[in-house]
Design a protein around this motif. Structure first.
Motif, PDB file in Angstrom:
ATOM      1  N   ALA A   1      -0.399   3.014  10.344  1.00  0.00           N
ATOM      2  CA  ALA A   1      -0.829   3.843  11.477  1.00  0.00           C
ATOM      3  C   ALA A   1      -0.002   5.125  11.565  1.00  0.00           C
ATOM      4  O   ALA A   1      -0.544   6.202  11.847  1.00  0.00           O
ATOM      5  N   ASP A   2       1.296   5.027  11.348  1.00  0.00           N
ATOM      6  CA  ASP A   2       2.147   6.224  11.361  1.00  0.00           C
ATOM      7  C   ASP A   2       1.728   7.202  10.271  1.00  0.00           C
ATOM      8  O   ASP A   2       1.730   8.417  10.475  1.00  0.00           O
ATOM      9  N   GLU A   3       1.359   6.661   9.122  1.00  0.00           N
ATOM     10  CA  GLU A   3       1.044   7.500   7.965  1.00  0.00           C
ATOM     11  C   GLU A   3      -0.330   8.142   8.067  1.00  0.00           C
ATOM     12  O   GLU A   3      -0.503   9.316   7.715  1.00  0.00           O
ATOM     13  N   TYR A   4      -1.331   7.390   8.565  1.00  0.00           N
ATOM     14  CA  TYR A   4      -2.703   7.876   8.499  1.00  0.00           C
ATOM     15  C   TYR A   4      -3.419   7.954   9.845  1.00  0.00           C
ATOM     16  O   TYR A   4      -4.583   8.350   9.902  1.00  0.00           O
TER      17      TYR A   4
ATOM     18  N   VAL B   1       3.173  -2.565  -7.038  1.00  0.00           N
ATOM     19  CA  VAL B   1       3.534  -1.152  -7.025  1.00  0.00           C
ATOM     20  C   VAL B   1       2.694  -0.427  -5.982  1.00  0.00           C
ATOM     21  O   VAL B   1       1.480  -0.655  -5.878  1.00  0.00           O
ATOM     22  N   SER B   2       3.318   0.435  -5.223  1.00  0.00           N
ATOM     23  CA  SER B   2       2.657   1.180  -4.165  1.00  0.00           C
ATOM     24  C   SER B   2       1.388   1.893  -4.656  1.00  0.00           C
ATOM     25  O   SER B   2       1.325   2.383  -5.782  1.00  0.00           O
ATOM     26  N   ALA B   3       0.401   1.952  -3.760  1.00  0.00           N
ATOM     27  CA  ALA B   3      -0.842   2.672  -4.046  1.00  0.00           C
ATOM     28  C   ALA B   3      -0.970   3.913  -3.163  1.00  0.00           C
ATOM     29  O   ALA B   3      -2.067   4.457  -3.009  1.00  0.00           O
ATOM     30  N   LYS B   4       0.132   4.382  -2.613  1.00  0.00           N
ATOM     31  CA  LYS B   4       0.068   5.492  -1.673  1.00  0.00           C
ATOM     32  C   LYS B   4      -0.546   6.759  -2.269  1.00  0.00           C
ATOM     33  O   LYS B   4      -1.333   7.437  -1.583  1.00  0.00           O
ATOM     34  N   PRO B   5      -0.235   7.126  -3.508  1.00  0.00           N
ATOM     35  CA  PRO B   5      -0.877   8.337  -4.046  1.00  0.00           C
ATOM     36  C   PRO B   5      -2.396   8.251  -4.043  1.00  0.00           C
ATOM     37  O   PRO B   5      -3.080   9.236  -3.743  1.00  0.00           O
ATOM     38  N   GLN B   6      -2.922   7.072  -4.350  1.00  0.00           N
ATOM     39  CA  GLN B   6      -4.376   6.902  -4.369  1.00  0.00           C
ATOM     40  C   GLN B   6      -4.963   6.919  -2.954  1.00  0.00           C
ATOM     41  O   GLN B   6      -6.029   7.480  -2.730  1.00  0.00           O
TER      42      GLN B   6
ATOM     43  N   ALA C   1       0.803  -1.222   0.000  1.00  0.00           N
ATOM     44  CA  ALA C   1       0.000   0.000   0.000  1.00  0.00           C
ATOM     45  C   ALA C   1       0.836   1.273   0.000  1.00  0.00           C
ATOM     46  O   ALA C   1       0.571   2.195  -0.775  1.00  0.00           O
ATOM     47  N   ILE C   2       1.830   1.358   0.867  1.00  0.00           N
ATOM     48  CA  ILE C   2       2.538   2.636   0.986  1.00  0.00           C
ATOM     49  C   ILE C   2       3.995   2.582   0.524  1.00  0.00           C
ATOM     50  O   ILE C   2       4.689   3.590   0.561  1.00  0.00           O
ATOM     51  N   GLU C   3       4.444   1.412   0.072  1.00  0.00           N
ATOM     52  CA  GLU C   3       5.747   1.344  -0.582  1.00  0.00           C
ATOM     53  C   GLU C   3       5.779   0.137  -1.507  1.00  0.00           C
ATOM     54  O   GLU C   3       5.085  -0.850  -1.281  1.00  0.00           O
ATOM     55  N   ASP C   4       6.557   0.225  -2.578  1.00  0.00           N
ATOM     56  CA  ASP C   4       6.629  -0.862  -3.555  1.00  0.00           C
ATOM     57  C   ASP C   4       7.065  -2.158  -2.883  1.00  0.00           C
ATOM     58  O   ASP C   4       7.968  -2.171  -2.035  1.00  0.00           O
ATOM     59  N   GLN C   5       6.401  -3.231  -3.261  1.00  0.00           N
ATOM     60  CA  GLN C   5       6.768  -4.579  -2.832  1.00  0.00           C
ATOM     61  C   GLN C   5       6.741  -5.434  -4.100  1.00  0.00           C
ATOM     62  O   GLN C   5       5.743  -6.058  -4.416  1.00  0.00           O
ATOM     63  N   PRO C   6       7.849  -5.428  -4.871  1.00  0.00           N
ATOM     64  CA  PRO C   6       7.845  -6.099  -6.178  1.00  0.00           C
ATOM     65  C   PRO C   6       7.274  -7.512  -6.123  1.00  0.00           C
ATOM     66  O   PRO C   6       7.550  -8.244  -5.157  1.00  0.00           O
TER      67      PRO C   6
END
Length: 347
Positions: free
Chosen positions: A156-159, A92-97, A84-89
């Motif tokens: 949790a840290d992010e949101y 691809v991260s969905a953080k912008p969305q 969700a918040i960083e790429d995990q090949p």
């Protein structure tokens, strides 16, 4: 045993399924002309990442959040992956969305439940659970459990302080096939919840899946909220039934159980739909089934329909069902109108 007093009116919500965690049956156009059956496989195709990014931009837009707010929906359950918040090949991260949705939801008076729908190693055998290999469930490995906890702490840290955050759901429908796996999940839930609670404001809920075993989990999750998923279209018994009366009887039985569970801790119906097995399904039958189910959430704090929309109309598509008048009581001021109607009948 502590008793919890549920709300008298359930807050209506929808899932934003098929958006940031793909499910091919919901959005088949994203997979056209590929052999991919899930997001893991699609991400590794030549055009997969571009397809996914285009889909993320187009599937949910601000007009959708405006429509949901006008329709009387208050809550959004957002399935997200461990990427969700960083790429995990290859993901691809969905953080912008997610950033965009949180801010947009706040503008339109909506709250968001961030649901970890896909975990490292896959917490169940479904195609949306975090692995392209649906035959192996490896979430229970120590490294995957630890990674999942860290991802939830990062979320949790992010949101955690965002005004639109309603809750964080630890895992979606984890598979617990043995008593040891269930104990293992329970211990992980306890420890991870404690760590999360230290980072989250008291108003933000921590939500725990019932693993389709609500009788066991109810009363064992402390102050967390229990998430029950109610479907009557998947089991062998449901599919063998030949009359709507069977489903109405089953619904009544489940409603009594939900009422009991809701006294032990906060309770939500995190997923439900009007869908019925093929031999019974019709527009009239599914409309009746939908209306019957709308009586159940009085025992819970909130319900979330699966899902907001799909590429095809039908019982899995809230927006389509709403347009047919199946959710008139969720419209703004509908509760006030209903109360006035009841009072008028008493005069």
């Amino acid at each position: 045993m502590r008793k919890y007093k549920p709300n008298s009116f359930a807050t209506p919500g929808v899932n934003l399924g098929g958006w940031l965690v793909l499910e091919k049956w919901m959005t088949p156009s994203v997979f056209t002309e590929t052999d991919a059956t899930n997001e893991y496989e699609l991400s590794q195709t030549e055009t997969g990442i571009k397809r996914i990014q285009r889909h993320r931009q187009a599937f949910i837009q601000e007009d959708d959040t405006k429509w949901l707010s006008r329709a009387g929906v208050k809550l959004l359950r957002l399935p997200i992956g461990y990427w969700a918040i960083e790429d995990q090949p290859p993901y691809v991260s969905a953080k912008p969305q997610i950033d965009w949705l949180m801010d947009t939801a706040e503008r339109h008076g909506l709250k968001v439940l961030l649901d970890l729908h896909a975990a490292p190693g896959a917490q169940n055998a479904s195609d949306h659970s975090g692995s392209g290999n649906t035959n192996k469930v490896q979430w229970h490995k120590r490294a995957n459990r630890q990674k999942t906890t860290q991802i939830l702490l990062n979320i949790a840290d992010e949101y955690g302080d965002h005004p639109a955050l309603w809750g964080i759901e630890l895992l979606n429908e984890p598979l617990v096939a043995t008593w040891y796996r269930r104990w293992q999940l329970w211990r992980w839930t306890q420890k991870t919840s404690q760590k999360l609670r230290g980072k989250l404001p008291p108003r933000v809920r921590i939500v725990v899946s019932d693993c389709y075993q609500p009788a066991w989990w109810s009363g064992r999750i402390g102050n967390n909220t229990l998430d029950i998923h109610h479907y009557q279209c998947f089991s062998d018994k449901d599919n063998q039934a030949t009359a709507l009366a069977y489903h109405q009887k089953l619904l009544a039985q489940q409603s009594n159980k939900y009422r009991d569970y809701s006294r032990q801790q906060p309770l939500i119906i995190g997923e439900w739909s009007a869908a019925l097995p093929p031999r019974i399904a019709s527009s009239n039958a599914e409309f009746a089934h939908c209306q019957s189910q709308l009586a159940i959430p009085s025992n819970v704090d909130a319900w979330f329909y699966w899902s907001y929309k799909t590429e095809n109309p039908g019982a899995w598509n809230f927006r389509d069902c709403y347009s047919k008048g199946w959710f008139n009581d969720t419209r703004p001021h509908a509760a006030d109108q209903l109360n006035r109607q009841k009072r008028s009948r008493l005069i």
